[in-house]
Design a protein around this motif. Structure first.
Motif, PDB file in Angstrom:
ATOM      1  N   GLY A   1       0.825  -1.199   0.000  1.00  0.00           N
ATOM      2  CA  GLY A   1       0.000   0.000   0.000  1.00  0.00           C
ATOM      3  C   GLY A   1       0.856   1.244   0.000  1.00  0.00           C
ATOM      4  O   GLY A   1       2.069   1.183  -0.182  1.00  0.00           O
ATOM      5  N   HIS A   2       0.209   2.356   0.209  1.00  0.00           N
ATOM      6  CA  HIS A   2       0.894   3.646   0.167  1.00  0.00           C
ATOM      7  C   HIS A   2       0.607   4.445   1.433  1.00  0.00           C
ATOM      8  O   HIS A   2      -0.490   4.378   1.972  1.00  0.00           O
ATOM      9  CB  HIS A   2       0.409   4.479  -1.021  1.00  0.00           C
ATOM     10  CG  HIS A   2       0.792   3.929  -2.344  1.00  0.00           C
ATOM     11  ND1 HIS A   2       0.527   2.657  -2.742  1.00  0.00           N
ATOM     12  CD2 HIS A   2       1.447   4.498  -3.376  1.00  0.00           C
ATOM     13  CE1 HIS A   2       0.974   2.451  -3.963  1.00  0.00           C
ATOM     14  NE2 HIS A   2       1.552   3.556  -4.371  1.00  0.00           N
ATOM     15  N   ASN A   3       1.591   5.168   1.875  1.00  0.00           N
ATOM     16  CA  ASN A   3       1.410   6.147   2.948  1.00  0.00           C
ATOM     17  C   ASN A   3       1.734   7.506   2.370  1.00  0.00           C
ATOM     18  O   ASN A   3       2.761   7.677   1.714  1.00  0.00           O
ATOM     19  CB  ASN A   3       2.357   5.878   4.125  1.00  0.00           C
ATOM     20  CG  ASN A   3       2.003   4.609   4.851  1.00  0.00           C
ATOM     21  OD1 ASN A   3       0.839   4.305   5.032  1.00  0.00           O
ATOM     22  ND2 ASN A   3       3.012   3.865   5.243  1.00  0.00           N
ATOM     23  N   ARG A   4       0.880   8.450   2.596  1.00  0.00           N
ATOM     24  CA  ARG A   4       1.123   9.803   2.104  1.00  0.00           C
ATOM     25  C   ARG A   4       0.904  10.785   3.231  1.00  0.00           C
ATOM     26  O   ARG A   4      -0.037  10.652   4.004  1.00  0.00           O
ATOM     27  CB  ARG A   4       0.185  10.121   0.944  1.00  0.00           C
ATOM     28  CG  ARG A   4       0.487   9.298  -0.274  1.00  0.00           C
ATOM     29  CD  ARG A   4      -0.167   9.884  -1.499  1.00  0.00           C
ATOM     30  NE  ARG A   4       0.267   9.139  -2.659  1.00  0.00           N
ATOM     31  CZ  ARG A   4      -0.518   8.345  -3.363  1.00  0.00           C
ATOM     32  NH1 ARG A   4      -1.780   8.211  -3.031  1.00  0.00           N
ATOM     33  NH2 ARG A   4      -0.040   7.703  -4.395  1.00  0.00           N
ATOM     34  N   ILE A   5       1.761  11.760   3.289  1.00  0.00           N
ATOM     35  CA  ILE A   5       1.614  12.843   4.263  1.00  0.00           C
ATOM     36  C   ILE A   5       1.229  14.077   3.461  1.00  0.00           C
ATOM     37  O   ILE A   5       1.933  14.459   2.523  1.00  0.00           O
ATOM     38  CB  ILE A   5       2.918  13.070   5.043  1.00  0.00           C
ATOM     39  CG1 ILE A   5       3.297  11.795   5.791  1.00  0.00           C
ATOM     40  CG2 ILE A   5       2.772  14.238   6.002  1.00  0.00           C
ATOM     41  CD1 ILE A   5       4.645  11.837   6.453  1.00  0.00           C
ATOM     42  N   SER A   6       0.134  14.702   3.831  1.00  0.00           N
ATOM     43  CA  SER A   6      -0.341  15.851   3.065  1.00  0.00           C
ATOM     44  C   SER A   6       0.611  17.033   3.220  1.00  0.00           C
ATOM     45  O   SER A   6       1.364  17.134   4.192  1.00  0.00           O
ATOM     46  CB  SER A   6      -1.746  16.257   3.529  1.00  0.00           C
ATOM     47  OG  SER A   6      -1.688  16.851   4.812  1.00  0.00           O
ATOM     48  N   THR A   7       0.543  17.922   2.261  1.00  0.00           N
ATOM     49  CA  THR A   7       1.354  19.145   2.329  1.00  0.00           C
ATOM     50  C   THR A   7       0.986  19.936   3.577  1.00  0.00           C
ATOM     51  O   THR A   7       1.860  20.507   4.233  1.00  0.00           O
ATOM     52  CB  THR A   7       1.125  19.997   1.070  1.00  0.00           C
ATOM     53  OG1 THR A   7       1.446  19.204  -0.070  1.00  0.00           O
ATOM     54  CG2 THR A   7       1.989  21.241   1.076  1.00  0.00           C
ATOM     55  N   GLN A   8      -0.290  19.954   3.930  1.00  0.00           N
ATOM     56  CA  GLN A   8      -0.727  20.678   5.124  1.00  0.00           C
ATOM     57  C   GLN A   8      -0.095  20.090   6.387  1.00  0.00           C
ATOM     58  O   GLN A   8       0.359  20.827   7.267  1.00  0.00           O
ATOM     59  CB  GLN A   8      -2.246  20.654   5.232  1.00  0.00           C
ATOM     60  CG  GLN A   8      -2.779  21.436   6.411  1.00  0.00           C
ATOM     61  CD  GLN A   8      -4.284  21.426   6.488  1.00  0.00           C
ATOM     62  OE1 GLN A   8      -4.959  20.765   5.710  1.00  0.00           O
ATOM     63  NE2 GLN A   8      -4.824  22.166   7.434  1.00  0.00           N
ATOM     64  N   ALA A   9      -0.032  18.768   6.471  1.00  0.00           N
ATOM     65  CA  ALA A   9       0.584  18.130   7.635  1.00  0.00           C
ATOM     66  C   ALA A   9       2.084  18.413   7.684  1.00  0.00           C
ATOM     67  O   ALA A   9       2.630  18.716   8.753  1.00  0.00           O
ATOM     68  CB  ALA A   9       0.329  16.623   7.606  1.00  0.00           C
ATOM     69  N   LEU A  10       2.764  18.341   6.539  1.00  0.00           N
ATOM     70  CA  LEU A  10       4.195  18.663   6.494  1.00  0.00           C
ATOM     71  C   LEU A  10       4.445  20.116   6.877  1.00  0.00           C
ATOM     72  O   LEU A  10       5.398  20.428   7.592  1.00  0.00           O
ATOM     73  CB  LEU A  10       4.754  18.406   5.097  1.00  0.00           C
ATOM     74  CG  LEU A  10       5.229  17.000   4.790  1.00  0.00           C
ATOM     75  CD1 LEU A  10       5.643  16.887   3.326  1.00  0.00           C
ATOM     76  CD2 LEU A  10       6.356  16.583   5.690  1.00  0.00           C
ATOM     77  N   THR A  11       3.581  20.998   6.406  1.00  0.00           N
ATOM     78  CA  THR A  11       3.724  22.418   6.720  1.00  0.00           C
ATOM     79  C   THR A  11       3.531  22.656   8.216  1.00  0.00           C
ATOM     80  O   THR A  11       4.302  23.398   8.833  1.00  0.00           O
ATOM     81  CB  THR A  11       2.736  23.250   5.891  1.00  0.00           C
ATOM     82  OG1 THR A  11       3.030  23.048   4.507  1.00  0.00           O
ATOM     83  CG2 THR A  11       2.829  24.734   6.223  1.00  0.00           C
ATOM     84  N   SER A  12       2.527  22.025   8.808  1.00  0.00           N
ATOM     85  CA  SER A  12       2.312  22.162  10.254  1.00  0.00           C
ATOM     86  C   SER A  12       3.507  21.648  11.045  1.00  0.00           C
ATOM     87  O   SER A  12       3.926  22.266  12.030  1.00  0.00           O
ATOM     88  CB  SER A  12       1.048  21.408  10.678  1.00  0.00           C
ATOM     89  OG  SER A  12      -0.091  21.989  10.102  1.00  0.00           O
ATOM     90  N   LEU A  13       4.066  20.525  10.606  1.00  0.00           N
ATOM     91  CA  LEU A  13       5.250  19.976  11.256  1.00  0.00           C
ATOM     92  C   LEU A  13       6.433  20.925  11.137  1.00  0.00           C
ATOM     93  O   LEU A  13       7.147  21.180  12.114  1.00  0.00           O
ATOM     94  CB  LEU A  13       5.602  18.611  10.647  1.00  0.00           C
ATOM     95  CG  LEU A  13       6.905  17.958  11.109  1.00  0.00           C
ATOM     96  CD1 LEU A  13       6.921  17.760  12.610  1.00  0.00           C
ATOM     97  CD2 LEU A  13       7.104  16.643  10.375  1.00  0.00           C
ATOM     98  N   ALA A  14       6.649  21.474   9.952  1.00  0.00           N
ATOM     99  CA  ALA A  14       7.760  22.407   9.738  1.00  0.00           C
ATOM    100  C   ALA A  14       7.600  23.652  10.601  1.00  0.00           C
ATOM    101  O   ALA A  14       8.572  24.144  11.186  1.00  0.00           O
ATOM    102  CB  ALA A  14       7.853  22.791   8.266  1.00  0.00           C
ATOM    103  N   LYS A  15       6.385  24.172  10.695  1.00  0.00           N
ATOM    104  CA  LYS A  15       6.139  25.365  11.512  1.00  0.00           C
ATOM    105  C   LYS A  15       6.368  25.074  12.992  1.00  0.00           C
ATOM    106  O   LYS A  15       6.959  25.897  13.705  1.00  0.00           O
ATOM    107  CB  LYS A  15       4.721  25.875  11.272  1.00  0.00           C
ATOM    108  CG  LYS A  15       4.542  26.443   9.872  1.00  0.00           C
ATOM    109  CD  LYS A  15       3.097  26.687   9.507  1.00  0.00           C
ATOM    110  CE  LYS A  15       2.573  27.941  10.150  1.00  0.00           C
ATOM    111  NZ  LYS A  15       1.264  28.345   9.612  1.00  0.00           N
ATOM    112  N   ALA A  16       5.947  23.903  13.454  1.00  0.00           N
ATOM    113  CA  ALA A  16       6.173  23.531  14.856  1.00  0.00           C
ATOM    114  C   ALA A  16       7.665  23.359  15.143  1.00  0.00           C
ATOM    115  O   ALA A  16       8.161  23.811  16.184  1.00  0.00           O
ATOM    116  CB  ALA A  16       5.416  22.247  15.180  1.00  0.00           C
ATOM    117  N   ALA A  17       8.385  22.721  14.228  1.00  0.00           N
ATOM    118  CA  ALA A  17       9.829  22.528  14.409  1.00  0.00           C
ATOM    119  C   ALA A  17      10.557  23.867  14.421  1.00  0.00           C
ATOM    120  O   ALA A  17      11.461  24.088  15.238  1.00  0.00           O
ATOM    121  CB  ALA A  17      10.381  21.626  13.303  1.00  0.00           C
ATOM    122  N   ALA A  18      10.173  24.768  13.529  1.00  0.00           N
ATOM    123  CA  ALA A  18      10.801  26.093  13.490  1.00  0.00           C
ATOM    124  C   ALA A  18      10.476  26.886  14.750  1.00  0.00           C
ATOM    125  O   ALA A  18      11.354  27.548  15.317  1.00  0.00           O
ATOM    126  CB  ALA A  18      10.345  26.860  12.254  1.00  0.00           C
TER     127      ALA A  18
END
Length: 126
Positions: free
Chosen positions: A15-32
């Motif tokens: 199967g496939h796992n995908r992380i949405s752009t919105q989820a990646l963006t939220s993660l990047a903002k939290a990390a920053a």
């Protein structure tokens, strides 16, 4: 096809796992936000393709001590992690590592543009 053939690991985990752009963006903002000592909602994150890898561009303020606090106690500057430039360089590596480890995404680079300052009177960072 036998039961054993159907229970192979490739069958169990296909199967496939995908992380949405919105989820990646939220993660990047939290990390920053964590790396720079500011609220994640103050960070702007944009993604671009860099030869098949993801390039992350951040526009963000950075937490700094007030000038009156620095005049009273010059040791506050090193306590904040050094100069703004030094902290941005250190944050780049921290953000890249955090986003990569938590998302599994392959980042080529993190670019940070400091857009302002969050001035604080009290407390030490790190």
């Amino acid at each position: 096809m036998s039961e054993e053939a159907e229970a192979t690991p490739s069958r169990l985990y296909s199967g496939h796992n995908r992380i949405s752009t919105q989820a990646l963006t939220s993660l990047a903002k939290a990390a920053a936000g964590a790396a720079l000592g500011i609220p994640p909602h103050d960070v702007r994150a944009d993604w671009s393709d860099d030869d098949g890898l993801l390039a992350l561009s951040l526009v963000t303020p950075i937490k700094i001590p007030s000038l009156t606090a620095v005049v009273r106690d010059p040791a506050r500057v090193p306590a904040f992690g050094g100069s703004i430039r030094e902290r941005a360089i250190a944050a780049r590596s921290e953000i890249l590592t955090t986003v990569t480890e938590l998302s599994g995404a392959r980042l080529s680079r993190v670019d940070i543009r400091i857009s302002g300052a969050h001035v604080t009177e009290r407390g030490r960072v790190r």
